[in-house]
Scaffold this motif. Structure first.
Motif, PDB file in Angstrom:
ATOM      1  N   VAL A 125       0.859  -1.179   0.000  1.00  0.00           N
ATOM      2  CA  VAL A 125       0.000   0.000   0.000  1.00  0.00           C
ATOM      3  C   VAL A 125       0.897   1.230   0.000  1.00  0.00           C
ATOM      4  O   VAL A 125       1.687   1.427   0.922  1.00  0.00           O
ATOM      5  CB  VAL A 125      -0.931   0.032   1.238  1.00  0.00           C
ATOM      6  N   GLY A 156       1.942   5.332  -0.008  1.00  0.00           N
ATOM      7  CA  GLY A 156       1.509   6.533   0.688  1.00  0.00           C
ATOM      8  C   GLY A 156       2.323   6.778   1.932  1.00  0.00           C
ATOM      9  O   GLY A 156       2.955   5.884   2.470  1.00  0.00           O
ATOM     10  N   PRO A 166      -0.575   6.188   4.098  1.00  0.00           N
ATOM     11  CA  PRO A 166      -1.683   5.911   3.183  1.00  0.00           C
ATOM     12  C   PRO A 166      -3.024   6.130   3.869  1.00  0.00           C
ATOM     13  O   PRO A 166      -3.151   5.948   5.075  1.00  0.00           O
ATOM     14  CB  PRO A 166      -1.496   4.437   2.824  1.00  0.00           C
ATOM     15  N   ASP A 168      -8.838   4.322   3.140  1.00  0.00           N
ATOM     16  CA  ASP A 168      -9.490   3.688   2.005  1.00  0.00           C
ATOM     17  C   ASP A 168      -8.494   2.935   1.127  1.00  0.00           C
ATOM     18  O   ASP A 168      -8.864   1.980   0.440  1.00  0.00           O
ATOM     19  CB  ASP A 168     -10.311   4.687   1.186  1.00  0.00           C
ATOM     20  N   ASN A 169      -7.196   3.327   1.155  1.00  0.00           N
ATOM     21  CA  ASN A 169      -6.181   2.541   0.455  1.00  0.00           C
ATOM     22  C   ASN A 169      -5.993   1.185   1.110  1.00  0.00           C
ATOM     23  O   ASN A 169      -5.756   0.184   0.431  1.00  0.00           O
ATOM     24  CB  ASN A 169      -4.846   3.278   0.413  1.00  0.00           C
ATOM     25  N   LYS A 228      -8.815  -0.938  -0.044  1.00  0.00           N
ATOM     26  CA  LYS A 228      -8.546  -1.402  -1.404  1.00  0.00           C
ATOM     27  C   LYS A 228      -7.540  -2.554  -1.389  1.00  0.00           C
ATOM     28  O   LYS A 228      -7.676  -3.525  -2.141  1.00  0.00           O
ATOM     29  CB  LYS A 228      -8.031  -0.230  -2.253  1.00  0.00           C
ATOM     30  N   ILE A 242      -0.755  -1.248  -4.452  1.00  0.00           N
ATOM     31  CA  ILE A 242      -1.889  -0.332  -4.508  1.00  0.00           C
ATOM     32  C   ILE A 242      -1.319   1.082  -4.572  1.00  0.00           C
ATOM     33  O   ILE A 242      -0.622   1.519  -3.673  1.00  0.00           O
ATOM     34  CB  ILE A 242      -2.782  -0.457  -3.251  1.00  0.00           C
ATOM     35  N   ASN A 243      -1.610   1.813  -5.639  1.00  0.00           N
ATOM     36  CA  ASN A 243      -1.113   3.184  -5.779  1.00  0.00           C
ATOM     37  C   ASN A 243      -2.112   4.166  -5.248  1.00  0.00           C
ATOM     38  O   ASN A 243      -3.242   4.049  -5.291  1.00  0.00           O
ATOM     39  CB  ASN A 243      -0.813   3.501  -7.238  1.00  0.00           C
TER      40      ASN A 243
END
Length: 162
Positions: free
Chosen positions: A130, A132, A135, A138-139, A142, A161-162
């Motif tokens: 993940v 961020g 992050p 909500d990431n 996902k 996950i970007n």
């Protein structure tokens, strides 16, 4: 239409045992939270009412590795802490999955020092990354949905996950 097609003439649902096991695993992932630094706040927010991780069957944050399926490593991991994280991972029952949450967990982040591990994939098999710093919750959701898709398909390759 949907369920009626799966039913045999006697009213039984037929399925392969592997598909049934993967369906159960993907819908009941119990996280082992490893909140090591600032990303832990965002991980906690994912369990709150605004983001509601319980929609995905993962509301039961277990602080016992023997009751967990997926380890969420959130934050900067030092070499001293890496031994503890690996020990907890080894205590988890198989099958088990790992989510690397945040830039520091995935690559060491801005900490290019001798004491910080430059990515937990050096000592753990990571399934979902993940991105961020930190992050957003909500990431993480996902990433959890991506992990559920991977479990359903039987795929064990890392995903980002970007």
């Amino acid at each position: 239409m949907g369920l009626e097609d799966k039913l045999s003439k006697d009213g039984f649902v037929t399925a392969k045992i592997d598909e049934l096991i993967r369906y159960c695993q993907k819908n009941a992932l119990w996280p082992m939270p490893m909140g090591i630094s600032c990303c832990a706040i965002e991980m906690m927010a994912a369990a709150g009412p605004r983001f509601d991780i319980s929609r995905f069957g993962s509301e039961v944050f277990r602080f016992s590795p023997r009751q967990s399926d997926v380890m969420i490593v959130a934050g900067t991991t030092t070499y001293k802490m890496a031994q503890v994280v690996r020990k907890i991972y080894d205590q988890m029952p198989d099958p088990k999955w790992v989510i690397a949450m945040g830039a520091c967990t995935s690559s060491g982040g801005m900490y290019r020092t001798y004491s910080v591990v430059q990515g937990i994939d050096l000592f753990l098999p990571v399934d979902v990354y993940v991105a961020g710093c930190p992050p957003r919750p909500d990431n993480l959701l996902k990433a959890l949905m991506t992990l559920q898709d991977k479990i359903a398909s039987g795929d064990r390759k890392p995903f980002s996950i970007n």
